[in-house]
Enzyme design. Sequence first.
Site, PDB file in Angstrom:
ATOM      1  N   SER A   1       0.794  -1.227   0.000  1.00  0.00           N
ATOM      2  CA  SER A   1       0.000   0.000   0.000  1.00  0.00           C
ATOM      3  C   SER A   1       0.829   1.281   0.000  1.00  0.00           C
ATOM      4  CB  SER A   1      -0.954   0.008   1.187  1.00  0.00           C
ATOM      5  OG  SER A   1      -0.235  -0.076   2.402  1.00  0.00           O
TER       6      SER A   1
ATOM      7  N   HIS B   1      -5.056  -3.341  -2.742  1.00  0.00           N
ATOM      8  CA  HIS B   1      -4.669  -2.474  -3.866  1.00  0.00           C
ATOM      9  C   HIS B   1      -4.464  -3.261  -5.164  1.00  0.00           C
ATOM     10  CE1 HIS B   1      -4.218   1.051  -1.278  1.00  0.00           C
ATOM     11  NE2 HIS B   1      -3.792   0.184  -0.380  1.00  0.00           N
TER      12      HIS B   1
ATOM     13  N   LYS C   1     -11.726   0.832  -2.212  1.00  0.00           N
ATOM     14  CA  LYS C   1     -10.685   1.488  -3.001  1.00  0.00           C
ATOM     15  C   LYS C   1     -11.083   1.454  -4.479  1.00  0.00           C
ATOM     16  CE  LYS C   1      -7.544   1.257   0.765  1.00  0.00           C
ATOM     17  NZ  LYS C   1      -6.711   0.416   1.627  1.00  0.00           N
TER      18      LYS C   1
HETATM   19  C1  LIG Z   1      -6.834   0.244   3.036  1.00  0.00           C
HETATM   20  C2  LIG Z   1      -6.279  -1.093   3.360  1.00  0.00           C
HETATM   21  C3  LIG Z   1      -6.980  -1.977   4.185  1.00  0.00           C
HETATM   22  C4  LIG Z   1      -8.228  -1.574   4.921  1.00  0.00           C
HETATM   23  O1  LIG Z   1      -9.327  -1.535   4.111  1.00  0.00           O
HETATM   24  P1  LIG Z   1     -10.537  -0.540   4.471  1.00  0.00           P
HETATM   25  O2  LIG Z   1     -11.679  -1.051   3.707  1.00  0.00           O
HETATM   26  O3  LIG Z   1     -10.076   0.817   4.065  1.00  0.00           O
HETATM   27  O4  LIG Z   1     -10.733  -0.633   5.965  1.00  0.00           O
HETATM   28  C5  LIG Z   1      -6.485  -3.244   4.358  1.00  0.00           C
HETATM   29  N1  LIG Z   1      -5.326  -3.622   3.784  1.00  0.00           N
HETATM   30  C6  LIG Z   1      -4.602  -2.785   3.020  1.00  0.00           C
HETATM   31  C7  LIG Z   1      -3.340  -3.270   2.402  1.00  0.00           C
HETATM   32  C8  LIG Z   1      -5.045  -1.494   2.787  1.00  0.00           C
HETATM   33  O5  LIG Z   1      -4.325  -0.667   2.037  1.00  0.00           O
END
Ligand SMILES: *Cc1c(COP(=O)(O)O)cnc(C)c1O
Length: 394
Positions: free
Chosen positions: A189, A217, A248
């Site tokens: 990330s 991601h 995302k």
């Molecule tokens: C953003 C993220 C999460 C958390 O997901 P949300 O739906 O935003 O709580 C989990 N793992 C990674 C690698 C992330 O970047």
Amino acid sequence: MTEYSNAPFDSLFFPLLEELESKHLRRSLRLLETPQGPSVSLAGKNLLNFSSNDYLGLATAPELLASFQDAAATYGVGSGASRLISGTLPPHAELETTLASFKKTEAALAFSCGYATALGTIPAIVQQNDVVILDKLSHACLVDGSRLSGASLRVFPHNDTEKLESHLRWAREKFPSARILVITESVFSMDGDLSPLKEIADIKDRYGAWLMVDEAHGIGVVGKEGRGLVDALDLGERVEIQMGTLGKALGSAGGYIAGSRTLIDWLINRCRSFIFSTSPPPASAAASTAALRLLQSPQGIARVRSLHENLAALSRLCPSRIPAPPPSAILPILLGKEETALAATAKLAEEGFFVPAVRFPTVPKNSARLRLTVTASHSHQHLADLAAALNRIL
Ligand SMILES: *Cc1c(COP(=O)(O)O)cnc(C)c1O
């Protein structure tokens, strides 16, 4: 009153905040006054946005909005209870069927967010006397879920498969009857690089361990239809636990686990963040389903393609800073000191660009960076303008 007491609350924490400020580590919230998109208004200033994880522009896609509105009109705003009480509505069931088919797994389970997904899932699978082996750059929710499980924790240096193997060897010798869970991400990330998943799957199979891959991601980004790295490498059969977020690239909100029917049934029975939490709004679930359908349509495929065209275009414009072609939509520019990264973000904002600085504790101390993200919605002019500004400022 007892003789001893805590310090007055604010008198303790106010100086701690000031100390963060003096180290350039204080964080604060700024108001985004417009929807996600390539240009935004942030705290009153119009900026070209290179900060969002809405990689495909789906947060404002008409198809998602229509599904969201229909579901809200039909099922209301809130779901009223946890899934096991009375909170499983048709949009939740439909999302899980669609997710399982998209991920090519027997079943899937939706959560209110990715963070809660990891926090509940890991402790449902491993406990005290078990072992979790984690990539050093794993997201906070993977670290926190692992700690909460009570399992022995071992961390391997980022993407270092030799060290992963030596941890596995150690674990099998020291705890012959333990369950061993290896955890990594597909796209990291804050670094935007990929994990060597094929090699990791080979190694964990040799030691009879399980593998959990967080595709937060990767989904929507990797592979022609954005099915993620596990699918792109055809590893679906060998990754016991596939995780991701719906918030995302999928443009909506929520998290998911995809895997065997048995895994999902076990989580329904033992995953505390699923059991003891009100189910996500039905409209969010409906929007996520619409996102998954859109990804598999010509429009979705075109959006994934234009994301990758934009990434390749930016790397051509900034060849010294951005790899060609970038493996993901996350392009870190390492600057080192916290104040250097903050100054670069401020300078870019003056010139009309929103490129966030990422600092400790999100990344290690002195590895502060600009974390710029490109989306399918950026135009070539946006990218050319950004490249010129980066080349001027850095
Ligand atoms: C953003 C993220 C999460 C958390 O997901 P949300 O739906 O935003 O709580 C989990 N793992 C990674 C690698 C992330 O970047």
